[in-house]
Design a protein around this motif. Structure first.
Motif, PDB file in Angstrom:
ATOM      1  N   ARG A 138       0.834  -1.206   0.000  1.00  0.00           N
ATOM      2  CA  ARG A 138       0.000   0.000   0.000  1.00  0.00           C
ATOM      3  C   ARG A 138       0.871   1.260   0.000  1.00  0.00           C
ATOM      4  O   ARG A 138       0.524   2.261  -0.633  1.00  0.00           O
ATOM      5  CB  ARG A 138      -0.941   0.010   1.208  1.00  0.00           C
ATOM      6  N   MET A 139       2.010   1.203   0.716  1.00  0.00           N
ATOM      7  CA  MET A 139       2.912   2.346   0.751  1.00  0.00           C
ATOM      8  C   MET A 139       3.467   2.635  -0.641  1.00  0.00           C
ATOM      9  O   MET A 139       3.497   3.796  -1.081  1.00  0.00           O
ATOM     10  CB  MET A 139       4.070   2.080   1.722  1.00  0.00           C
ATOM     11  N   GLY A 140       3.892   1.595  -1.339  1.00  0.00           N
ATOM     12  CA  GLY A 140       4.432   1.788  -2.682  1.00  0.00           C
ATOM     13  C   GLY A 140       3.430   2.413  -3.629  1.00  0.00           C
ATOM     14  O   GLY A 140       3.757   3.314  -4.412  1.00  0.00           O
ATOM     15  N   LYS A 141       2.191   1.940  -3.579  1.00  0.00           N
ATOM     16  CA  LYS A 141       1.147   2.487  -4.448  1.00  0.00           C
ATOM     17  C   LYS A 141       0.862   3.952  -4.109  1.00  0.00           C
ATOM     18  O   LYS A 141       0.673   4.785  -5.003  1.00  0.00           O
ATOM     19  CB  LYS A 141      -0.125   1.658  -4.316  1.00  0.00           C
ATOM     20  N   ALA A 142       0.844   4.262  -2.819  1.00  0.00           N
ATOM     21  CA  ALA A 142       0.545   5.637  -2.400  1.00  0.00           C
ATOM     22  C   ALA A 142       1.645   6.595  -2.829  1.00  0.00           C
ATOM     23  O   ALA A 142       1.374   7.706  -3.304  1.00  0.00           O
ATOM     24  CB  ALA A 142       0.361   5.683  -0.888  1.00  0.00           C
ATOM     25  N   ILE A 143       2.894   6.180  -2.687  1.00  0.00           N
ATOM     26  CA  ILE A 143       4.006   7.038  -3.093  1.00  0.00           C
ATOM     27  C   ILE A 143       3.996   7.249  -4.602  1.00  0.00           C
ATOM     28  O   ILE A 143       4.331   8.331  -5.099  1.00  0.00           O
ATOM     29  CB  ILE A 143       5.335   6.444  -2.597  1.00  0.00           C
ATOM     30  N   GLY A 144       3.587   6.218  -5.335  1.00  0.00           N
ATOM     31  CA  GLY A 144       3.431   6.371  -6.776  1.00  0.00           C
ATOM     32  C   GLY A 144       2.349   7.380  -7.125  1.00  0.00           C
ATOM     33  O   GLY A 144       2.520   8.190  -8.045  1.00  0.00           O
ATOM     34  N   ARG A 145       1.243   7.361  -6.407  1.00  0.00           N
ATOM     35  CA  ARG A 145       0.174   8.337  -6.644  1.00  0.00           C
ATOM     36  C   ARG A 145       0.633   9.752  -6.339  1.00  0.00           C
ATOM     37  O   ARG A 145       0.199  10.714  -6.989  1.00  0.00           O
ATOM     38  CB  ARG A 145      -1.051   8.005  -5.787  1.00  0.00           C
ATOM     39  N   LEU A 146       1.522   9.898  -5.371  1.00  0.00           N
ATOM     40  CA  LEU A 146       2.044  11.217  -5.005  1.00  0.00           C
ATOM     41  C   LEU A 146       3.149  11.680  -5.942  1.00  0.00           C
ATOM     42  O   LEU A 146       3.533  12.849  -5.905  1.00  0.00           O
ATOM     43  CB  LEU A 146       2.598  11.187  -3.571  1.00  0.00           C
TER      44      LEU A 146
END
Length: 279
Positions: A138-146
């Motif tokens: 989930r962290m990886g996906k969120a950082i990608g969205r940011l």
């Protein structure tokens, strides 16, 4: 928040681009007054602010401003936003127990606290616990969205912002913070408002200062950060500073130089405040 022209400038300046092109799309104004402050302090570093009304970057040492470094504790801003958005914590005041080493960098870290208190004292173990709750995927996906820096987090969810592989430039920091300050990030507005609230460190008549320190490799040699934004009514000025740190004696220089630079450019009133030693 702001005129249509200002909002368009913000949107353009916030666009993610590669490290090699970081800052290439925007005009850069080298500020002699800021360069003089760095010379007087004997510090190797950079300062950049995003002038949204003029659609330009202003500061000192553009080449370093485009260079990516570990975000260290400045990542607490993004970490808090992700944690709140994904429900890893219910609020910035939900108490999280201490799960770190028995002899931490700061004794204040030992007591349970929420994200608000942990942001203030830069509680590394607490934000590591928050990252565990979020989880690597989930962290990886969120950082990608940011579009946060190089968007690389590797395989260790508790150290990627401290030891790599995550890295971000001062220019990219200013873009991320601009989007947060304007509530433009692709996360719930309430979460962005809460993070903005807990990063406020100073205020005066008609203005507020939001900021966070960082110290890669604390307490040894590394890179020191001071990033944030100044808000005056609907005018937002994001900024980011990083310097080469030899050790603890350089810790106060981050905020001191940052504030002096903002004052020299007419963004922040008043004299510099006392030292900040947090990582």
């Amino acid at each position: 928040m702001g005129t249509p022209r200002t909002l368009m400038a913000v949107a353009l300046l916030a666009l993610p681009i590669s490290a090699a092109a970081a800052g290439a799309a925007e005009p850069w104004r080298e500020e002699p007054a800021v360069a003089a402050l760095f010379r007087e302090a004997g510090v190797d570093g950079t300062f950049v602010l995003l002038d949204e009304r003029r659609s330009e970057l202003r500061g000192h040492n553009r080449s370093r401003a485009e260079q990516r470094f570990s975000p260290a504790s400045t990542f607490k801003i993004a970490n808090a936003l992700i944690g709140l958005s994904l429900g890893a914590v219910r609020s910035v005041d939900e108490l999280i127990p201490y799960t770190g080493d028995a002899n931490p960098f700061m004794r204040e870290w030992l007591q349970p606290m929420g994200l608000r208190g942990a942001m203030k004292v830069s509680n590394v173990p607490l934000y590591q616990e928050l990252a565990r709750r979020i989880g690597l995927q989930r962290m990886g996906k969120a950082i990608g969205r940011l579009h946060y820096g190089n968007e690389q987090i590797g395989t260790n969810v508790t150290t990627f912002w401290l030891r790599g592989p995550l890295a971000i430039s001062a220019i990219e920091q200013s873009r991320f913070l601009s989007a947060l300050a304007h509530r433009f990030l692709p996360f719930p507005r309430k979460a962005q408002e809460q993070v903005a609230e807990i990063t406020r460190v100073d205020a005066g008549p008609g203005w507020s200062l939001h900021a966070k320190t960082g110290w890669q490799n604390a307490p040894g040699p590394g890179v020191g950060w001071w990033v944030g934004w100044v808000q005056k009514g609907d005018q937002i000025t994001p900024f980011a500073l990083n310097i080469a740190m030899a050790g603890a004696a350089d810790a106060p220089k981050r905020e001191r130089l940052g504030r002096s630079s903002l004052q020299a450019l007419g963004i922040l009133p008043g004299p510099p405040r006392g030292p900040v030693l947090a990582p």
